[in-house]
Write an enzyme that holds these catalytic residues in place. Structure first.
Site, PDB file in Angstrom:
ATOM      1  N   HIS A   1       0.840  -1.207   0.000  1.00 24.46           N
ATOM      2  CA  HIS A   1       0.000   0.000   0.000  1.00 24.46           C
ATOM      3  C   HIS A   1       0.879   1.263   0.000  1.00 24.46           C
ATOM      4  CE1 HIS A   1      -3.857  -2.165   1.057  1.00 24.46           C
ATOM      5  NE2 HIS A   1      -2.943  -3.090   1.293  1.00 24.46           N
TER       6      HIS A   1
ATOM      7  N   ASP B   1      -6.178   5.518   1.826  1.00 29.38           N
ATOM      8  CA  ASP B   1      -6.473   4.115   1.595  1.00 29.38           C
ATOM      9  C   ASP B   1      -7.826   3.796   2.239  1.00 29.38           C
ATOM     10  OD1 ASP B   1      -6.314   1.131   1.832  1.00 29.38           O
ATOM     11  OD2 ASP B   1      -4.286   1.484   1.089  1.00 29.38           O
TER      12      ASP B   1
ATOM     13  N   ALA C   1      14.955  -7.014  -3.342  1.00 25.19           N
ATOM     14  CA  ALA C   1      15.244  -7.203  -4.771  1.00 25.19           C
ATOM     15  C   ALA C   1      14.554  -6.131  -5.606  1.00 25.19           C
ATOM     16  CB  ALA C   1      14.756  -8.574  -5.211  1.00 25.19           C
TER      17      ALA C   1
ATOM     18  N   HIS D   1       2.987 -14.626  -5.253  1.00 19.66           N
ATOM     19  CA  HIS D   1       1.850 -14.728  -4.322  1.00 19.66           C
ATOM     20  C   HIS D   1       0.609 -14.012  -4.871  1.00 19.66           C
ATOM     21  CE1 HIS D   1       3.686 -10.881  -3.839  1.00 19.66           C
ATOM     22  NE2 HIS D   1       2.819 -10.465  -2.948  1.00 19.66           N
TER      23      HIS D   1
ATOM     24  N   TRP E   1      -1.471  -7.447  -5.517  1.00 24.02           N
ATOM     25  CA  TRP E   1      -1.872  -6.646  -6.678  1.00 24.02           C
ATOM     26  C   TRP E   1      -0.711  -5.862  -7.280  1.00 24.02           C
ATOM     27  CZ3 TRP E   1      -4.642  -7.238 -10.498  1.00 24.02           C
ATOM     28  CH2 TRP E   1      -5.095  -6.190 -11.317  1.00 24.02           C
TER      29      TRP E   1
ATOM     30  N   GLU F   1       2.784  -5.213 -11.936  1.00 24.10           N
ATOM     31  CA  GLU F   1       4.141  -5.124 -12.507  1.00 24.10           C
ATOM     32  C   GLU F   1       4.319  -6.199 -13.580  1.00 24.10           C
ATOM     33  OE1 GLU F   1       6.795  -5.291  -9.138  1.00 24.10           O
ATOM     34  OE2 GLU F   1       6.028  -3.402  -8.330  1.00 24.10           O
TER      35      GLU F   1
ATOM     36  N   GLN G   1      -5.090 -12.189  -2.563  1.00 22.29           N
ATOM     37  CA  GLN G   1      -4.260 -12.970  -3.485  1.00 22.29           C
ATOM     38  C   GLN G   1      -5.001 -14.138  -4.156  1.00 22.29           C
ATOM     39  OE1 GLN G   1      -0.835 -13.797  -1.020  1.00 22.29           O
ATOM     40  NE2 GLN G   1      -0.613 -11.608  -0.539  1.00 22.29           N
TER      41      GLN G   1
END
Length: 454
Positions: free
Chosen positions: A21, A126, A332, A349, A352, A357, A374
């Site tokens: 988020h 949010d 990463a 997993h 979103w 991506e 998920q």
């Protein structure tokens, strides 16, 4: 979007304190700021620092333009995550979410001080933390908008469940209720946000009409939205992400053949048990395919708080696979890895952020959902958009055979080639949507025009 330099408007962003988020809210902050509008990113010092540290793929000079507002925030416990095969939900983060409710008063002060200097204050929050912006109702020149970090497909499931009305999509009715995939505490916490949500003037959604049009139509229907405006502006991730200095993993990737590497990463909120680590290791080894595996413990509530558990790999594993596989234990550069030509698939997993991506970079997904939205995103990716295949169905225990099978099918089979072709075609559509004149860009322009209206 041309830069208007509109100082008469000020925007306050209020993210929910969890990595996926924080990241999406920062991407939106950079987009709004690029229109010349001052943006204030409001949160606790710890979460603001986390957001800045992990600016995945955003241009550092864009991030520098954001005003990070460190609000006073109740102190919170930071327990270590508990790896549990049956319950993957990161309930250990709840103390931070409860403490976030203490932002209401300092946030009200920030709104009032900006309202004195600007013609209009726009608060973007949010939905899961809507009630902290309730002071917006007492400030005549302030208005609020909810920014949804979920797929439209998932929002339908959540909204219809929470409103207690019949869900029009049969496949969603067959999936477990959201109340089964999150903790009871978070479910109750979301219920507390109704008062703040009732004050909003519209919804911004991090998805693209070019991939989720039928689901956006349902969300925007009279019975769900009433007269509420909404803007689908995603996916916001840059098409050509670049981290400076260049990460060394990309040098290793430069040496690999095109579309030959599977990237394995389960996000920031999932802890694998020792058995699951064994299963992934064995499956990757037996698949014979090249891989990058990000093996990290789930975030604590305070990511700066002490050392995380070092996850043990099977003895001799790294030596055995060193010619074709890399295990990364640090943060990463996921968008850069997904954008690299040698990446042929993503075992994910299905958070979103990761789905967005992957879709934007044209990389097909091997879906292994863990919790929350998920399982729903996994169905969206594998069955609706058809740009992935399942590692497991919801509720199944994953075996090494399932991991091996999913990797081989995705990277080294005709079926995988077909899925990859579809993923690349969809990426072209989605990238077009976010470029000048594309559907998502036009909606972003419309949102900016709306909040800067005279």
């Amino acid at each position: 979007m041309g830069s208007l330099k509109d100082d008469s408007i000020s925007v306050i962003m209020v993210p929910f304190p969890a990595q996926g988020h924080l990241n999406q809210m920062l991407q939106l902050s950079c987009l709004i700021s690029s229109c010349g509008i001052p943006v204030h990113y409001a949160g606790s010092p710890v979460f603001n620092r986390q957001a800045r540290l992990r600016v995945n793929s955003l241009n550092p000079s864009d991030v520098k333009k954001i005003n990070f507002q460190d609000l006073s925030f109740q102190s919170f416990a930071s327990p270590a995550p508990v790896p549990d095969p049956s319950k993957k939900f990161p309930g250990h983060l709840q103390p931070a979410w409860d403490a976030a409710m203490s932002m209401a008063a300092p946030l009200g002060d920030l709104m009032r001080s900006l309202a004195l200097k600007h013609r209009r204050v726009v608060v973007i929050h949010d939905p899961i933390i809507a009630s902290v912006v309730k002071d917006v109702a007492t400030i005549p020149n302030a208005e609020s908008y909810a920014f949804n970090c979920l797929s439209a497909y998932c929002q339908i499931k959540l909204l219809f469940e929470m409103m207690g009305i019949f869900c029009p999509i049969q496949r969603l009715r067959e999936l477990p209720p959201i109340s089964d995939t999150i903790s009871q505490e978070l479910y109750s916490f979301i219920r507390l946000q109704d008062e703040g949500m009732a004050l909003r003037s519209g919804d911004i959604i991090n998805t693209s009409r070019s991939i989720e049009a039928p689901f956006l139509d349902i969300l925007e229907s009279k019975e769900v939205a009433g007269d509420m405006k909404s803007w689908a502006i995603g996916p916001m991730i840059p098409t050509k992400p670049s981290v400076k200095p260049r990460h060394q993993i990309l040098d290793w990737m430069d040496k690999q053949p095109s579309k030959s590497v599977i990237f394995v990463s389960f996000g920031t909120t999932t802890s694998l048990t020792n058995d699951e680590v064994q299963v992934v290791a064995e499956g990757l080894e037996r698949s014979g395919q090249k891989f990058i595996w990000v093996l990290r413990e789930a975030d604590k509530t305070n990511v700066f708080d002490g050392e995380a558990r070092r996850i043990e790999l099977p003895a001799g594993f790294e030596e055995m696979v060193k010619e074709r596989g890399v295990v990364m234990r640090e943060w990463a550069p996921q968008p850069e890895i997904l954008a690299h030509p040698s990446t042929g698939g993503f075992m994910s997993h299905c958070g979103w952020n990761s789905c967005n991506e992957s879709i934007k970079m044209g990389v097909p997904i091997a879906a292994w959902p863990m919790h929350s939205d998920q399982p729903i995103n996994a169905v969206l990716v594998t069955e609706v958009l058809k740009v992935g295949l399942p590692v497991r169905r919801w509720g199944e225990v994953v075996t090494a055979e399932m991991v091996e099978d999913a990797v081989r099918r995705l990277i080294a089979s005709e079926e995988g080639d077909e899925i990859r072709k579809r993923a690349e075609e969809m990426a072209a559509v989605v990238r077009g949507a976010t470029e000048e004149g594309g559907a998502s860009r036009l909606e972003m322009d419309a949102f900016i025009a709306h909040i800067t209206r005279p």
